[in-house]
Design an enzyme around this catalytic site. Structure first.
Site, PDB file in Angstrom:
ATOM      1  N   ASP A 132       0.836  -1.204   0.000  1.00 20.63           N
ATOM      2  CA  ASP A 132       0.000   0.000   0.000  1.00 20.63           C
ATOM      3  C   ASP A 132       0.869   1.251   0.000  1.00 20.63           C
ATOM      4  O   ASP A 132       1.816   1.362   0.778  1.00 20.63           O
ATOM      5  CB  ASP A 132      -0.887   0.035   1.249  1.00 20.63           C
ATOM      6  CG  ASP A 132      -2.047  -0.949   1.150  1.00 20.63           C
ATOM      7  OD1 ASP A 132      -2.330  -1.408   0.033  1.00 20.63           O
ATOM      8  OD2 ASP A 132      -2.656  -1.256   2.196  1.00 20.63           O
ATOM      9  N   ASP A 162     -12.591  11.849   5.032  1.00 15.69           N
ATOM     10  CA  ASP A 162     -12.597  10.465   5.520  1.00 15.69           C
ATOM     11  C   ASP A 162     -13.003   9.474   4.427  1.00 15.69           C
ATOM     12  O   ASP A 162     -13.468   8.377   4.697  1.00 15.69           O
ATOM     13  CB  ASP A 162     -13.433  10.300   6.812  1.00 15.69           C
ATOM     14  CG  ASP A 162     -14.874  10.715   6.650  1.00 15.69           C
ATOM     15  OD1 ASP A 162     -15.255  11.035   5.504  1.00 15.69           O
ATOM     16  OD2 ASP A 162     -15.612  10.724   7.652  1.00 15.69           O
ATOM     17  N   ASN A 163     -12.780   9.871   3.177  1.00 16.76           N
ATOM     18  CA  ASN A 163     -12.988   8.954   2.057  1.00 16.76           C
ATOM     19  C   ASN A 163     -11.655   8.433   1.535  1.00 16.76           C
ATOM     20  O   ASN A 163     -10.635   9.086   1.690  1.00 16.76           O
ATOM     21  CB  ASN A 163     -13.706   9.666   0.905  1.00 16.76           C
ATOM     22  CG  ASN A 163     -15.159   9.898   1.219  1.00 16.76           C
ATOM     23  OD1 ASN A 163     -15.812   9.035   1.795  1.00 16.76           O
ATOM     24  ND2 ASN A 163     -15.664  11.071   0.871  1.00 16.76           N
ATOM     25  N   ASP A 174     -11.564  -4.673   5.860  1.00 15.83           N
ATOM     26  CA  ASP A 174     -10.606  -5.766   6.077  1.00 15.83           C
ATOM     27  C   ASP A 174     -10.430  -6.026   7.575  1.00 15.83           C
ATOM     28  O   ASP A 174     -10.324  -7.170   8.015  1.00 15.83           O
ATOM     29  CB  ASP A 174      -9.227  -5.415   5.485  1.00 15.83           C
ATOM     30  CG  ASP A 174      -9.297  -5.154   3.986  1.00 15.83           C
ATOM     31  OD1 ASP A 174     -10.246  -5.628   3.347  1.00 15.83           O
ATOM     32  OD2 ASP A 174      -8.394  -4.474   3.461  1.00 15.83           O
TER      33      ASP A 174
END
Length: 352
Positions: A25, A137-138, A307
């Site tokens: 990531d 917060d996206n 997750d």
């Protein structure tokens, strides 16, 4: 004595097995201009196309980035291990990486997370990456699968020493993303679970899976004991399956009732809805569970919340805890992860 033996069994290394797309990531807080430039939606998950290739370099050059070992399934196995703490290596993970620097970082990160990662390493494609572009917060995720796409059943899963690790597990988890990579590997694991009355869990993962990989998904569905998804994924799944309802509880019920090979277990369907209650279908029964309250200003990044939810759930499932305890752990894990950047967590959980 029997109870002690049971607990010992629950906690043996390699009792939880995950297989999926290992990605490194690359996380950065970005501006709307960047999203517009690459036609990205603020809250979405897509696979990188040619037009996105430059995005990865641009992130590293223009923004402050963090690297984390990622990929949906690997994240969930990592979180489950974190929740369990001891012994190490309760979770096994299979996936494909490149023989490169990012691959080395991934191996190191997996070891630090105390998961038993056995990667299939090849040199045709570089290690996969996932750009996590955060705005407010996206999060907009753009995955460049690269090596993750190259997993081969005959080159890795079928090898005797690897298959032995599969046989050691009693709970299996695969995110729907892997349906785009190796259907035959998923089916081999799913059939093993079904034939041995073990638990096989699958995640809907993203709307595009239900749309464009519907055939693959429905080949695996008869083996699924626990199905996870969020409200958007569930809505797309329902539409593609002609459920003719947008009601999340009805969708859960109908997904629960789809044909199933192992009739000794009823399918469990668990659907999350962000800050709204989580819905669970088992048999004719629908349960709902409120999520933990959180002040919006404490939300740092919802990337990895799904997750983490699954990871928390699996950590209790593998110990044969009741389902409401599984959901409680799932909510706890997700609540911890959204307060931090990426799918990361403090040293120890504060959960009982």
């Amino acid at each position: 004595v029997f109870i002690g033996f049971c607990c010992f069994l629950s906690f043996s290394p390699n009792s939880l097995f995950g297989m999926g797309n290992p990605l490194l990531d690359i996380i950065a807080v970005v501006d709307k201009d960047l999203l517009d430039k690459y036609t990205l939606k603020a809250n979405d998950v897509i696979l990188a196309e040619d037009k996105h290739k430059a995005l990865f370099d641009e992130l590293v050059k223009k923004f402050k980035v963090e690297y984390h070992a990622g990929g949906a399934t690997q994240n969930s196995i990592k979180v489950a291990q974190w929740m369990i703490q001891e012994p190490h290596n309760v979770g096994t993970f299979f996936g494909c990486i490149g023989k490169d620097k990012f691959g080395e970082i991934l191996k190191q990160k997996a070891e630090e997370a105390h998961i038993d990662a056995h990667y299939y390493e090849q040199d045709e494609e570089p290690t996969g990456t996932c750009a996590a572009c955060i705005t407010g917060d996206n999060r907009s995720l753009v995955a460049n699968l690269a090596a993750a796409n190259c997993y081969k059943k005959d080159k890795h899963l079928d090898l005797e020493e690897n298959w032995k690790l599969v046989e050691k597990a009693k709970v299996y988890y695969i995110a729907g993303f892997f349906l785009t990579v190796s259907l035959e590997s998923i089916l081999k694991v799913a059939k093993h679970a079904s034939e041995n009355n073990k638990l096989f869990c699958l995640n809907l993962s993203a709307p595009f899976i239900s749309q464009f990989f519907k055939d693959n998904l429905m080949q695996v569905m008869p083996y699924v004991d626990v199905l996870f998804g969020n409200e958007t994924e569930a809505a797309t799944f329902a539409k593609e399956q002609d459920f003719e309802t947008k009601d999340i509880k009805e969708i859960a019920k109908k997904a629960q009732a789809l044909p199933k090979v192992n009739t000794k277990r009823q399918r469990i369907v668990v659907l999350t809805q962000g800050k709204e209650e989580t819905v669970m279908a088992l048999g004719d029964k629908i349960d709902t569970f409120p999520v933990l309250k959180i002040d919006p200003k404490d939300i740092v990044d919802t990337n990895g919340a799904g997750d983490a939810f699954v990871g928390g759930f699996l950590s209790e499932l593998v110990q044969e805890k009741p389902l409401d305890q599984c959901v409680k752990a799932a909510h706890y894990s997700a609540n911890v992860i959204i307060r931090r950047v990426g799918c990361t967590f403090p040293e120890k959980p504060d959960f009982n």
